[in-house]
Enzyme design. Structure first.
Site, PDB file in Angstrom:
ATOM      1  N   HIS A  51       0.862  -1.182   0.000  1.00 51.37           N
ATOM      2  CA  HIS A  51       0.000   0.000   0.000  1.00 51.37           C
ATOM      3  C   HIS A  51       0.900   1.236   0.000  1.00 51.37           C
ATOM      4  CE1 HIS A  51      -3.837  -2.024   1.817  1.00 51.37           C
ATOM      5  NE2 HIS A  51      -3.307  -2.720   0.838  1.00 51.37           N
ATOM      6  N   GLU A  53       1.118   3.791   1.866  1.00 55.22           N
ATOM      7  CA  GLU A  53       1.676   4.131   3.175  1.00 55.22           C
ATOM      8  C   GLU A  53       2.886   3.264   3.509  1.00 55.22           C
ATOM      9  OE1 GLU A  53      -1.523   3.467   2.373  1.00 55.22           O
ATOM     10  OE2 GLU A  53      -2.891   4.213   3.926  1.00 55.22           O
ATOM     11  N   CYS A  81      -5.988   1.805   6.067  1.00 51.88           N
ATOM     12  CA  CYS A  81      -6.613   0.557   6.509  1.00 51.88           C
ATOM     13  C   CYS A  81      -5.961   0.123   7.825  1.00 51.88           C
ATOM     14  CB  CYS A  81      -6.432  -0.519   5.441  1.00 51.88           C
ATOM     15  SG  CYS A  81      -4.720  -1.074   5.249  1.00 51.88           S
ATOM     16  N   CYS A  84      -2.123  -0.543   7.511  1.00 48.19           N
ATOM     17  CA  CYS A  84      -1.333   0.678   7.407  1.00 48.19           C
ATOM     18  C   CYS A  84      -1.365   1.473   8.707  1.00 48.19           C
ATOM     19  CB  CYS A  84      -1.823   1.520   6.235  1.00 48.19           C
ATOM     20  SG  CYS A  84      -1.495   0.716   4.643  1.00 48.19           S
TER      21      CYS A  84
END
Length: 150
Positions: A51, A53, A81, A84
């Site tokens: 992701h 992040e 999420c 993260c």
């Protein structure tokens, strides 16, 4: 200043979209300077953890030679999420600024707020809604095209 870094995150999200990834971008900042950036890359990297992040956290850790990133702010176009949010907490990121809410998996208040969990030993401040309309529009356009609605 928040919008300046969020605009950079939006540009990274557009890069992710151009690569066929869900358009999410992230910019990690310390003392007003960009430390690292990330764009969503789970498909291209064959990595469910890639992701935006996490990509930014990995780059920052390598650059600073430390997995802890105190005094930093992460700007990300979509509410983090749980994965993260957990990584941001472990990295000791001081603040997260996010754009669009994620009503299906957001862990900064939409579904759960991991940042506010009192039993955790670190707490990251967060602020949502910065350039939310632009962030949401990018996501909406991406998913409409993916479904053939564009």
């Amino acid at each position: 200043m928040d919008t300046q870094f969020m605009r950079q995150a939006l540009a990274l999200a557009e890069t992710a979209a151009a690569a066929g990834e869900v358009p999410v971008g992230a910019v990690l900042v310390r003392d007003g300077a960009v430390v690292a950036t990330g764009a969503n890359a789970p498909l291209g990297e064959h990595d469910p953890c890639a992701h935006a992040e996490i990509v930014a956290l990995r780059a920052a850790g390598a650059h600073l030679q430390n997995y802890r990133l105190p005094g930093t702010t992460l700007y990300v176009t979509l509410e983090p999420c749980a994965m993260c949010a957990g990584a941001l907490l472990w990295a000791r990121v001081a603040r997260v600024v996010w754009g669009a809410p994620d009503p299906k998996s957001g862990a900064a208040g939409s579904v759960i707020d991991l940042f506010a969990e009192p039993r955790l030993n670190h707490h990251t401040r967060h602020q949502g809604g910065v350039l939310a309309a632009e962030s949401a529009a990018l996501l909406r356009t991406f998913f409409q095209a993916r479904r053939g609605e564009a």
